[in-house]
Enzyme design. Structure first.
Site, short mmCIF file in Angstrom:
data_model
loop_
_atom_site.label_atom_id
_atom_site.label_comp_id
_atom_site.label_asym_id
_atom_site.label_seq_id
_atom_site.Cartn_x
_atom_site.Cartn_y
_atom_site.Cartn_z
N LEU A 279 0.76 -1.25 0.05
CA LEU A 279 -0.11 -0.17 -0.08
C LEU A 279 1.00 1.27 -0.03
O LEU A 279 0.39 2.38 -0.02
CB LEU A 279 -0.67 0.05 1.23
CG LEU A 279 -2.00 -1.05 1.36
CD1 LEU A 279 -2.85 -0.92 2.69
CD2 LEU A 279 -2.59 -1.26 0.10
N GLU A 280 2.10 1.18 0.44
CA GLU A 280 3.07 2.33 0.29
C GLU A 280 3.93 2.39 -0.66
O GLU A 280 3.63 2.88 -1.91
CB GLU A 280 3.68 2.20 1.93
CG GLU A 280 2.75 2.40 3.00
CD GLU A 280 3.31 2.54 4.40
OE1 GLU A 280 4.25 3.26 4.35
OE2 GLU A 280 2.80 1.84 5.30
N MET A 281 5.14 1.98 -0.60
CA MET A 281 6.11 1.99 -1.80
C MET A 281 6.02 0.99 -2.67
O MET A 281 6.39 0.79 -3.77
CB MET A 281 7.65 2.42 -1.32
CG MET A 281 7.52 3.58 -0.39
SD MET A 281 8.91 3.85 0.60
CE MET A 281 9.80 4.96 -0.34
#
Lengths: 584, 326
Positions: free
Chosen positions: B132-134
């Site tokens: 969900l982030e990087m």
């Protein structure tokens, strides 16, 4: 078993043993370093553990206004345990099960303690807040009740604040009972108290409940933190380490023994090698002695056979010489013998005359000489004489005797040359006219030289030289023989002598077949011969070389195939004392 | 055996005597403030800091080269956060918790709202491969990407003595983040003796901060960040009209019943600069946040004047961003 197999096994054992000892050494840890490090780590952990106990208490009793120190110590304790585990209890660390177990116990204890501390911090914050706020809220409600002239309410709030303070400060169970009894009465007050104080009342009740609940919880957590068994776990681990290190020192002494055993093993090997080397040297010395003896024997044998060869060469020369001489003597002997036979035949007729003379003298000495008989004898005698004169018998005898006399003088001459050549009567170096030697040699070789032309170009001013004439004659004989054999039947042998500085030079030149460069190089080597087997020993020129060298002279060869060969012999006039001894 | 344990006992004896000494000493310091100043200097390895800074701003740490650490932790305009309720990840994804500021994160005892990372390096490890982030598939991919860079391989070799590694990357980033502190705030100056550094209202706000009990949890250098606390200790958070009751917090990490809705107490150092508030960023204003805190954590109501004073105190906590950190 072969020694090499044994050696291989020994080397294998030595290497394997070395590796084994090295490996074992690498598995035995360095006690001192570990002991220091572990003690340091355990001290740190123990110190942090004590710190935490102290800091928890400080937080509980508001001595620390914030959790920074407690949090820091707790984090450090976590990290210390973590790095301790990584350093000694990771996959390649200590495998002692007791030690691992007590470390795991300590670790889980610390982890439990960490959770307890966090719970303590959370609940302590809430408790701290309510403990502070509840009495203040109670007091404000007290004053509201007082203003509203609600004595019961005032008293109730007053007693609740007192009991709450007593409870929170002293933790008295008596107070908590009183509070629990008083709490339901608060609800009854709700309708009596003024409207605006409702919220405060509600808050007061909630904070009292919070104090009661949170104090219990907080104190539970506090006591759990303080009663944590980390201390005893640390002690246990410390003792476990000491024991482990002790058992390690057992390993260390075993390692020491192992090292000594290994060194002994190597020393035994070394001693064995030394012993073997010593034996080998002794054996070698013996071998060398034996070999030297054999070589000496072979050398002696060689020397002996060389002497024999030289002797046989001498014999061969002698034989050759004898053959030549025999031929030379044979010719005059032949005609002398036939002359004597002829003379003896002729002597028969003379004998008849002499007998007749004897018969005449017998008749004459008779008393009555028979003249008739004498006359017939004389007549017969005259007849014989006349016949003899007719056949020139007497002059023939004369000639034959003359001839024989010459033959005998030839033989006498030859014998003289033989004497000159061999000079058997001379064993010392003497002043010698080498021309005599050359002449004698040529005479002896006359048969071999045959029709070949010998050109002698002798220096008439030639001085006598000090030498062993018999030996030099042998040199000349060898050279002349070779020249004669190398040249055609009508070849030429030129012998030149001349004086050069302090010595003389004798040159033998022939127009024979000559020799190759290789032949020139080898001509003086023993056993080098170009003649058929049995014809020459190969020692002739080698002996010549030796003789010239022993006279302090030089012998050189110059040759060209098809043109001829020149042998140059240089000799000094005088022999040095050293050389003289060599010649002898 | 005795030898090894003797120092331990000796140490204990010293500790015990020290305890009494400190006890007496602490009595003298009982009036000590619960909040302490942020140090002006940090001890760091400058080469690692420079490398970490590059990595912090490097979008190659994300799947589609769109996001760097600085995307969500905006140092220039966002005081180390992005001002959004949930930060944007790769492929249009969004995070599930509000991004806290990276400033002063080094002063926190644990990282993330639920404290699942013990330190900065442990924190830096996680968003890179979080889908969900990087959104990187693995650290191997990250390393492969960075290996194509002209400088990284040499820099890692020079600093860590080896090739680019996950540990090296997060260590460098963590080292850089240690320099992201905000010292010298007006309140810190006040703590250090400069009475005129803060206003009268702010001083009043500080007193209220203490008497209301905020300081029970928001204390220490970072005004928070050194403990866990349950949200809604004095009033059931389910009674809140927003969404604060939805996230079970630390329970998701530990599965301990008592950790339900427990979060790390956040630092208030930059609170006024980094809205929105709480773990889910559901509260937009500082006023509302203070109200909720006093209501659910302190079990009280707060008059507007008190709240304003407290907020003005919170403003005095904002320090200076060191030069050259971005």
């Amino acid at each position: 078993m072969k020694p090499s197999t044994l050696l291989l096994i020994y080397l294998f054992l030595a290497i394997a043993g070395g590796l084994g000892v090295f490996y074992y050494q690498s598995t035995v840890p360095d006690n001192k370093e570990i002991s220091n490090d572990v003690t340091q780590r355990l001290l740190t952990i123990d110190g942090l553990n004590s710190d935490i106990g102290e800091l928890v208490l400080r937080s509980r009793y508001n001595l620390d206004p914030n959790y920074d120190s407690l949090t820091r110590s707790a984090t450090l304790l976590d990290q210390s345990i973590e790095s301790f585990g990584e350093a000694y209890f990771s996959t390649e660390g200590v495998s002692d099960p007791m030690l691992v177990k007590s470390f795991e116990k300590l670790k889980s204890e610390v982890m439990i303690q960490r959770d307890l501390i966090e719970s303590f911090k959370s609940h302590n914050s809430v408790l701290r807040n309510s403990e502070k706020y509840a009495p203040a809220a109670g007091q404000s409600l007290m004053s509201i009740a007082k203003e509203a002239k609600l004595d019961d309410a005032e008293q109730l709030y007053g007693s609740l604040v007192r009991e709450l303070l007593a409870y929170s400060l002293l933790g008295s169970s008596f107070s908590i009972e009183k509070i629990k009894v008083a709490l339901p009465q608060l609800v009854e007050l709700e309708n009596k108290m003024p409207e605006f104080s409702r919220v405060s009342m509600f808050e007061f009740g909630r904070h009292i409940e919070t104090v009661i609940n949170e104090k219990e919880l907080t104190d539970q957590y506090l006591s759990k933190v303080l009663l944590s068994t980390s201390d005893s776990q640390i002690d246990e681990l410390s003792q476990g380490w000491s024991q482990w290190l002790l058992s390690n020192s057992g390993q260390q002494s075993f390692l020491k023994q192992l090292n000594i055993a290994y060194i002994s093993f190597l020393l035994v090997g070394l001693a064995f090698v030394t012993w073997r080397l010593r034996n080998l040297y002794q054996h070698l010395d013996h071998e060398v002695a034996v070999q030297t003896e054999e070589v000496k024997k072979a050398f002696d044998e060689l020397k002996e056979s060389e002497t024999k060869l030289v002797q046989s060469e001498k014999m061969a020369s002698l034989g050759q010489m004898v053959a030549g001489v025999a031929h030379e003597i044979n010719t005059p002997l032949g005609y002398i013998s036939s002359n004597v036979d002829t003379i003896r035949l002729n002597m028969g007729e003379l004998d008849g005359i002499l007998k007749s003379i004897d018969m005449i003298s017998v008749e004459i000495s008779e008393s009555k000489p028979n003249t008739k008989k004498i006359g017939s004898i004389v007549k017969r005698m005259v007849q014989v004489y006349r016949r003899m004169r007719q056949r020139e018998t007497l002059s023939e005898i004369e000639d034959l005797l003359k001839d024989s006399s010459y033959g005998l003088s030839e033989i006498s001459n030859l014998v003289g040359s033989l004497k000159d050549f061999s000079r058997l009567d001379r064993t010392n170096a003497v002043d010698t006219d080498i021309h005599k030697g050359l002449e004698a040699t040529l005479k002896i070789c006359k048969n071999l030289i045959g029709e070949r032309k010998v050109v002698k170009s002798f220096d008439h001013q030639m001085p006598l030289i000090e030498c062993m004439p018999a030996q030099l004659n042998q040199v000349f004989l060898n050279i002349v023989t070779n020249s004669a054999q190398a040249t055609d039947k009508d070849g030429t042998i030129k012998i030149t002598t001349k004086r050069v500085g302090k010595g003389i030079e004798i040159s033998f030149e022939d127009n024979g077949e000559g020799m190759s460069a290789n032949g020139m190089k080898q001509i003086f080597d023993p056993f080098y011969t170009t003649k058929d087997v049995g014809q020459g020993t190969g020692l002739g020129m080698s002996i010549a070389y030796k003789i010239v060298k022993s006279h302090g002279g030089e012998i050189k060869v110059k040759s060209e195939i098809g043109k001829g060969t020149q042998i140059l012999v240089q000799l000094p006039l005088q022999q040095s004392q050293a050389e003289l001894s060599v010649i002898k | 055996m005795k030898k090894a344990s003797e120092p331990v006992y000796l140490m204990k004896l010293i500790k015990t005597s020290c305890f009494f000494g400190l006890f007496l000493l602490s009595q003298a310091y009982a009036g000590q403030e619960p909040i302490t100043p942020i140090p002006n200097q940090v001890d760091v390895d400058n080469r690692k800091v420079q490398l970490g800074k590059k990595l912090f701003f490097d979008t190659r740490l994300s799947f589609d080269n769109s996001i760097s650490c600085a995307s969500c932790h905006d140092l220039e305009t966002g005081f180390g956060a992005d001002g959004k309720q949930f930060s944007d990840g790769v492929k249009g994804h969004q995070g599930t918790r509000n991004s806290p500021t990276v400033f002063n994160a080094s002063l926190n005892f644990k990282q993330f709202w639920d404290g699942r990372a013990n330190d900065l390096a442990g924190q830096a490890r996680m968003p890179v491969t979080n889908p969900l982030e990087m959104g990187m598939a693995s650290w191997t991919d990250v390393i492969a990407k960075l290996n194509k860079d002209a400088q990284y391989p040499q820099e890692f070799k020079a600093i860590f003595g080896g090739p680019i590694s996950e540990d090296g990357i997060v260590a460098a980033i963590a080292e850089y983040e240690k320099t992201l502190i905000t010292p010298n705030s007006p309140f810190d100056q006040f703590l250090l003796g400069n009475e005129s550094a803060i206003s009268k209202q702010q001083k009043q706000g500080y007193e209220l901060f203490k008497t209301y009990g905020c300081v029970s949890c928001h204390q220490g250098k970072n005004v928070g960040g050194n403990m866990f606390q349950k949200i809604g200790v004095l009033k059931d958070i389910n009674l809140q009209t927003g969404s604060l009751n939805e996230d079970l917090g630390r329970y998701l990490v530990t599965k301990n019943e008592w950790d339900k809705r427990v979060f790390k107490v956040p630092s208030l150092r930059l609170a006024v600069k980094t809205p929105p508030y709480f773990h889910d960023g559901s509260v937009k204003t500082i006023e509302k946040a203070v109200d909720i805190m006093i209501e659910f954590q302190l079990g009280r109501a707060v008059p507007e004047s008190d709240r304003a004073a407290i907020i003005s105190f919170l403003e005095s906590l904002v320090g200076e961003i060191p030069e050259g950190v971005y």
